[in-house]
Design a protein around this motif. Structure first.
Motif, PDB file in Angstrom:
ATOM      1  N   GLY A   1       0.819  -1.208   0.000  1.00 56.58           N
ATOM      2  CA  GLY A   1       0.000   0.000   0.000  1.00 56.58           C
ATOM      3  C   GLY A   1       0.850   1.253   0.000  1.00 56.58           C
ATOM      4  N   SER A   2       1.915   1.252   0.816  1.00 51.50           N
ATOM      5  CA  SER A   2       2.788   2.426   0.863  1.00 51.50           C
ATOM      6  C   SER A   2       3.509   2.615  -0.459  1.00 51.50           C
ATOM      7  CB  SER A   2       3.793   2.287   2.016  1.00 51.50           C
ATOM      8  OG  SER A   2       4.656   1.167   1.799  1.00 51.50           O
ATOM      9  N   ASN A   3       3.912   1.505  -1.097  1.00 54.05           N
ATOM     10  CA  ASN A   3       4.565   1.607  -2.403  1.00 54.05           C
ATOM     11  C   ASN A   3       3.603   2.179  -3.443  1.00 54.05           C
ATOM     12  OD1 ASN A   3       6.998   0.604  -1.505  1.00 54.05           O
ATOM     13  ND2 ASN A   3       6.544  -1.514  -2.066  1.00 54.05           N
ATOM     14  N   ALA A   4       2.358   1.727  -3.415  1.00 58.23           N
ATOM     15  CA  ALA A   4       1.359   2.226  -4.365  1.00 58.23           C
ATOM     16  C   ALA A   4       1.120   3.708  -4.158  1.00 58.23           C
ATOM     17  CB  ALA A   4       0.054   1.442  -4.219  1.00 58.23           C
ATOM     18  N   LEU A   5       1.066   4.139  -2.892  1.00 55.79           N
ATOM     19  CA  LEU A   5       0.867   5.555  -2.608  1.00 55.79           C
ATOM     20  C   LEU A   5       2.050   6.384  -3.095  1.00 55.79           C
ATOM     21  CD1 LEU A   5      -0.669   5.464   0.989  1.00 55.79           C
ATOM     22  CD2 LEU A   5      -1.814   6.135  -1.128  1.00 55.79           C
TER      23      LEU A   5
ATOM     24  N   GLU B   1       0.481   8.162 -27.798  1.00 54.11           N
ATOM     25  CA  GLU B   1       1.146   8.462 -29.068  1.00 54.11           C
ATOM     26  C   GLU B   1       2.667   8.524 -28.908  1.00 54.11           C
ATOM     27  OE1 GLU B   1      -0.701  12.085 -30.271  1.00 54.11           O
ATOM     28  OE2 GLU B   1      -2.365  11.073 -31.299  1.00 54.11           O
ATOM     29  N   ARG B   2       3.134   9.056 -27.785  1.00 49.51           N
ATOM     30  CA  ARG B   2       4.580   9.138 -27.549  1.00 49.51           C
ATOM     31  C   ARG B   2       5.171   7.805 -27.114  1.00 49.51           C
ATOM     32  NH1 ARG B   2       3.459  14.136 -24.662  1.00 49.51           N
ATOM     33  NH2 ARG B   2       3.828  12.970 -22.744  1.00 49.51           N
ATOM     34  N   GLY B   3       4.319   6.856 -26.775  1.00 49.66           N
ATOM     35  CA  GLY B   3       4.802   5.559 -26.309  1.00 49.66           C
ATOM     36  C   GLY B   3       5.160   5.552 -24.839  1.00 49.66           C
ATOM     37  N   THR B   4       4.892   6.680 -24.141  1.00 44.84           N
ATOM     38  CA  THR B   4       5.250   6.764 -22.717  1.00 44.84           C
ATOM     39  C   THR B   4       4.444   5.787 -21.880  1.00 44.84           C
ATOM     40  OG1 THR B   4       5.646   9.124 -23.070  1.00 44.84           O
ATOM     41  CG2 THR B   4       5.553   8.363 -20.793  1.00 44.84           C
ATOM     42  N   LEU B   5       3.149   5.707 -22.154  1.00 46.69           N
ATOM     43  CA  LEU B   5       2.299   4.812 -21.381  1.00 46.69           C
ATOM     44  C   LEU B   5       2.721   3.360 -21.563  1.00 46.69           C
ATOM     45  CD1 LEU B   5      -0.130   4.521 -19.525  1.00 46.69           C
ATOM     46  CD2 LEU B   5      -1.605   4.471 -21.533  1.00 46.69           C
ATOM     47  N   ASN B   6       3.051   2.993 -22.781  1.00 48.69           N
ATOM     48  CA  ASN B   6       3.485   1.615 -23.039  1.00 48.69           C
ATOM     49  C   ASN B   6       4.787   1.291 -22.313  1.00 48.69           C
ATOM     50  OD1 ASN B   6       1.270   1.439 -24.664  1.00 48.69           O
ATOM     51  ND2 ASN B   6       2.380   1.381 -26.608  1.00 48.69           N
ATOM     52  N   ARG B   7       5.682   2.276 -22.239  1.00 49.25           N
ATOM     53  CA  ARG B   7       6.951   2.036 -21.526  1.00 49.25           C
ATOM     54  C   ARG B   7       6.699   1.845 -20.032  1.00 49.25           C
ATOM     55  NH1 ARG B   7       8.950   5.895 -25.285  1.00 49.25           N
ATOM     56  NH2 ARG B   7       8.767   7.611 -23.782  1.00 49.25           N
ATOM     57  N   PHE B   8       5.760   2.602 -19.484  1.00 45.49           N
ATOM     58  CA  PHE B   8       5.433   2.424 -18.067  1.00 45.49           C
ATOM     59  C   PHE B   8       4.834   1.042 -17.806  1.00 45.49           C
ATOM     60  CE2 PHE B   8       5.444   7.153 -17.395  1.00 45.49           C
ATOM     61  CZ  PHE B   8       6.367   7.143 -16.357  1.00 45.49           C
ATOM     62  N   LEU B   9       4.125   0.513 -18.802  1.00 45.76           N
ATOM     63  CA  LEU B   9       3.517  -0.812 -18.626  1.00 45.76           C
ATOM     64  C   LEU B   9       4.552  -1.930 -18.576  1.00 45.76           C
ATOM     65  CD1 LEU B   9       0.414  -0.499 -20.993  1.00 45.76           C
ATOM     66  CD2 LEU B   9       0.434  -0.480 -18.488  1.00 45.76           C
ATOM     67  N   THR B  10       5.770  -1.648 -19.020  1.00 51.46           N
ATOM     68  CA  THR B  10       6.838  -2.653 -18.964  1.00 51.46           C
ATOM     69  C   THR B  10       7.620  -2.569 -17.660  1.00 51.46           C
ATOM     70  OG1 THR B  10       8.458  -1.203 -20.053  1.00 51.46           O
ATOM     71  CG2 THR B  10       7.068  -2.589 -21.475  1.00 51.46           C
ATOM     72  N   THR B  11       7.282  -1.618 -16.798  1.00 52.69           N
ATOM     73  CA  THR B  11       7.982  -1.440 -15.527  1.00 52.69           C
ATOM     74  C   THR B  11       7.152  -2.022 -14.389  1.00 52.69           C
ATOM     75  OG1 THR B  11       6.974   0.705 -15.026  1.00 52.69           O
ATOM     76  CG2 THR B  11       8.938   0.704 -16.449  1.00 52.69           C
ATOM     77  N   PRO B  12       7.746  -2.162 -13.208  1.00 57.90           N
ATOM     78  CA  PRO B  12       6.990  -2.708 -12.061  1.00 57.90           C
ATOM     79  C   PRO B  12       6.028  -1.705 -11.426  1.00 57.90           C
ATOM     80  CG  PRO B  12       9.372  -3.017 -11.798  1.00 57.90           C
ATOM     81  CD  PRO B  12       9.184  -2.034 -12.901  1.00 57.90           C
ATOM     82  N   VAL B  13       5.889  -0.509 -11.982  1.00 56.12           N
ATOM     83  CA  VAL B  13       5.024   0.502 -11.377  1.00 56.12           C
ATOM     84  C   VAL B  13       3.599  -0.027 -11.263  1.00 56.12           C
ATOM     85  CG1 VAL B  13       4.453   1.611 -13.575  1.00 56.12           C
ATOM     86  CG2 VAL B  13       4.320   2.924 -11.464  1.00 56.12           C
ATOM     87  N   SER B  14       2.955   0.309 -10.159  1.00 57.66           N
ATOM     88  CA  SER B  14       1.589  -0.145  -9.902  1.00 57.66           C
ATOM     89  C   SER B  14       0.637   0.363 -10.980  1.00 57.66           C
ATOM     90  CB  SER B  14       1.141   0.355  -8.523  1.00 57.66           C
ATOM     91  OG  SER B  14      -0.239   0.176  -8.347  1.00 57.66           O
ATOM     92  N   ARG B  15      -0.184  -0.531 -11.496  1.00 59.15           N
ATOM     93  CA  ARG B  15      -1.166  -0.123 -12.507  1.00 59.15           C
ATOM     94  C   ARG B  15      -2.193   0.837 -11.903  1.00 59.15           C
ATOM     95  NH1 ARG B  15       2.713  -1.765 -14.538  1.00 59.15           N
ATOM     96  NH2 ARG B  15       2.866  -3.442 -16.075  1.00 59.15           N
TER      97      ARG B  15
ATOM     98  N   THR C   1     -11.310   0.214 -18.902  1.00 62.81           N
ATOM     99  CA  THR C   1     -10.814   0.597 -20.223  1.00 62.81           C
ATOM    100  C   THR C   1      -9.298   0.530 -20.262  1.00 62.81           C
ATOM    101  OG1 THR C   1     -12.696   2.109 -20.437  1.00 62.81           O
ATOM    102  CG2 THR C   1     -10.902   2.383 -22.002  1.00 62.81           C
ATOM    103  N   PHE C   2      -8.665   0.955 -19.168  1.00 64.88           N
ATOM    104  CA  PHE C   2      -7.203   0.896 -19.080  1.00 64.88           C
ATOM    105  C   PHE C   2      -6.711  -0.547 -19.125  1.00 64.88           C
ATOM    106  CE2 PHE C   2      -3.384   0.501 -16.414  1.00 64.88           C
ATOM    107  CZ  PHE C   2      -2.507   1.286 -17.141  1.00 64.88           C
ATOM    108  N   LEU C   3      -7.389  -1.428 -18.394  1.00 71.49           N
ATOM    109  CA  LEU C   3      -6.992  -2.840 -18.393  1.00 71.49           C
ATOM    110  C   LEU C   3      -7.164  -3.458 -19.777  1.00 71.49           C
ATOM    111  CD1 LEU C   3      -8.528  -3.970 -14.969  1.00 71.49           C
ATOM    112  CD2 LEU C   3      -6.115  -3.497 -15.498  1.00 71.49           C
ATOM    113  N   SER C   4      -8.224  -3.057 -20.475  1.00 77.76           N
ATOM    114  CA  SER C   4      -8.414  -3.550 -21.860  1.00 77.76           C
ATOM    115  C   SER C   4      -7.318  -3.028 -22.772  1.00 77.76           C
ATOM    116  CB  SER C   4      -9.797  -3.096 -22.378  1.00 77.76           C
ATOM    117  OG  SER C   4     -10.836  -3.634 -21.604  1.00 77.76           O
TER     118      SER C   4
END
Length: 273
Positions: free
Chosen positions: A16-20, A102-116, A265-268
């Motif tokens: 929880g603290s990591n997500a925050l 469009e910049r591909g930033t969101l896709n790059r974040f999806l490849t990291t351990p960052v909380s969805r 929608t994000f999960l899809s």
């Protein structure tokens, strides 16, 4: 021989603290993007001034018709401008999401351990902070112009909460729209189509008692009007808490639905990349 065990409660607290922490980091990132656009910040400051003092002076005698609950049109107008500004800024949240795609930033974040959840919640937190600052500025401008707030600090807080909930509703819908259509023209077209009808089919400028009956009935189902009615009642000298809680509760329920839709929608989208 000893066996190390993990306390489930401690583990959940750590997650929880990591997500925050991740949510706050992503929120700061989005806020910095706004601060780097001085033209956008200037417009967000100038537009409420135009609404407040141009329309405030143009229609100041309309309160003589009755039904406004005050003898000062500026007193009536300020809550409407607060909610209108929250609506106007939040409806474009999907453009930011589209730029990230469009910049591909969101896709790059999806490849990291960052909380969805942090990726999604950051949008809501950023909208809440921006709307709060915007609300404070409008209230100060209104006060400088001679507006009165009989409901005191509590009424102002409820008005700000109504604006944040409204921003959450339309910000979440806009984010979902950005991930679904992925076209700037579609977002611009939909926002342009909705903004003015939502504004004028509400009590933003005119008291409900002076509106045609068909407009009053439509306004009863307008989330923008829910926030205005709740905010104005809370800011009055004698608030009707039934109205405040009823309209505020409806906004809260709609905000929960909008956030859930945005999350799904994000999960899809995540599965599609």
């Amino acid at each position: 021989m000893t066996t190390d065990t993990v306390n489930p409660t401690a583990s959940s607290r750590l997650k929880g603290s990591n997500a925050l922490a991740q949510t706050w980091y992503m929120t700061q990132r989005q806020l910095m993007a706004i601060f780097r656009q001085p033209a956008y910040l200037l417009i967000t400051l100038i537009q409420p001034v135009i609404w407040l003092f141009l329309f405030g002076n143009l229609f100041k005698k309309v309160v003589q018709l009755g039904g406004f609950g005050t003898t000062s049109y500026l007193d009536y107008l300020v809550p409407g401008i607060v909610l209108m500004s929250a609506l106007g800024s939040s409806m474009w949240a999907g453009m930011g999401t589209l730029e990230e795609i469009e910049r591909g930033t969101l896709n790059r974040f999806l490849t990291t351990p960052v909380s969805r959840s942090a990726l999604m919640n950051a949008n809501v937190v950023q909208q809440g902070i921006s709307i709060t600052v915007q609300t404070v500025i409008i209230l100060l401008l209104g006060k400088l112009g001679g507006a009165h707030y009989p409901g005191g600090f509590g009424g102002l807080v409820i008005l700000a909460l109504a604006a944040i909930l409204l921003g959450t509703v339309f910000g979440a819908f806009s984010n979902a729209l950005g991930m679904l259509v992925r076209q700037r023209e579609s977002i611009i077209g939909i926002n342009t189509f909705l903004l003015l009808p939502l504004t004028f089919l509400s009590s933003a400028f005119m008291a409900a008692a002076q509106m045609p009956s068909w407009m009053r009935h439509i306004a009863d189902f307008n989330p923008l009007n829910w926030g205005m009615v709740a905010g104005r009642s809370a800011m009055s000298a004698s608030p009707d808490w039934g109205i405040v809680l009823g309209r505020g509760g409806a906004l809260l329920a709609l905000a929960v639905i909008a956030v859930r839709l945005s999350t799904r929608t994000f999960l899809s989208y995540q599965k599609s990349v």
